[in-house]
Design an enzyme around this catalytic site. Structure first.
Site, PDB file in Angstrom:
ATOM      1  N   GLU A  89       0.729  -1.149  -0.019  1.00 53.75           N
ATOM      2  CA  GLU A  89      -0.004   0.153  -0.042  1.00 53.75           C
ATOM      3  C   GLU A  89       0.785   1.217  -0.015  1.00 53.75           C
ATOM      4  OE1 GLU A  89      -2.021   1.488   3.641  1.00 53.75           O
ATOM      5  OE2 GLU A  89      -1.230  -0.541   4.575  1.00 53.75           O
ATOM      6  N   ASN A  90       2.238   1.099   0.119  1.00 50.54           N
ATOM      7  CA  ASN A  90       2.922   2.520   0.191  1.00 50.54           C
ATOM      8  C   ASN A  90       4.117   2.205  -0.658  1.00 50.54           C
ATOM      9  OD1 ASN A  90       1.718   3.927   2.436  1.00 50.54           O
ATOM     10  ND2 ASN A  90       2.361   2.463   3.742  1.00 50.54           N
ATOM     11  N   HIS A 118      -3.968   3.312   2.497  1.00 47.32           N
ATOM     12  CA  HIS A 118      -3.328   4.168   1.844  1.00 47.32           C
ATOM     13  C   HIS A 118      -3.482   3.332   0.098  1.00 47.32           C
ATOM     14  CE1 HIS A 118      -1.389   6.816   4.261  1.00 47.32           C
ATOM     15  NE2 HIS A 118      -0.673   5.382   4.960  1.00 47.32           N
TER      16      HIS A 118
END
Length: 158
Positions: A89-90, A118
């Site tokens: 997600e990052n 995110h």
């Protein structure tokens, strides 16, 4: 054996010994961690149920992705997991994931990539999430309101 991955919010694990005719293990994830449901046709009596899973938490940005590309293949050779799950997600500049990073993480050896809070920070995800069969967005978004899947089934040990 089938594995079902769901991305949820609270972390909680339960071993359902004796509550089912098949061995089941359920985990609910937090911010991109996973819910794993392991099911097999064999009963628990007299059997030892073991599974090797590598789960890599937040891969952040280019440096995190490079580290994954360098070390994940080594870890997989050493520990021989039946399944490798990576939280992505990052991955793209620390905010969401784009298709290039999705492909890099898969090529590095991930079987499933989970997302979390995110997920939507990088709008490029909308361009490929429907076709990314191994990318799991959080399940707790309203059905039909967001693209992608909140779960994926992976068969192992076939």
């Amino acid at each position: 054996m089938s594995l079902v991955f769901l991305s949820l919010r609270q972390m909680q694990c339960t071993w359902l010994r004796g509550q089912t005719s098949a061995p089941c293990f359920f985990c609910r994830g937090n911010n991109g961690n996973i819910n794993v449901s392991v099911q097999s046709e064999k009963t628990l009596e007299g059997n030892v149920f073991q599974m090797r899973i590598i789960f890599v938490g937040d891969v952040v940005g280019t440096s995190g992705t490079r580290m994954l590309e360098e070390y994940l293949p080594q870890l997989k050779r050493r520990y021989r997991p039946q399944l490798t799950v990576v939280n992505g997600e990052n991955a793209t500049r620390g905010r969401g994931i784009n298709e290039a990073y999705y492909k890099r993480i898969m090529k590095a050896g991930a079987d499933v990539i989970t997302m979390g809070n995110h997920t939507w920070d990088n709008p490029e995800i909308r361009d490929f999430i429907e076709d990314a069969g191994n990318l799991v967005r959080p399940l707790n978004f309203p059905d039909g309101k967001v693209p992608g899947k909140g779960w994926v089934i992976r068969r192992v040990n076939d």
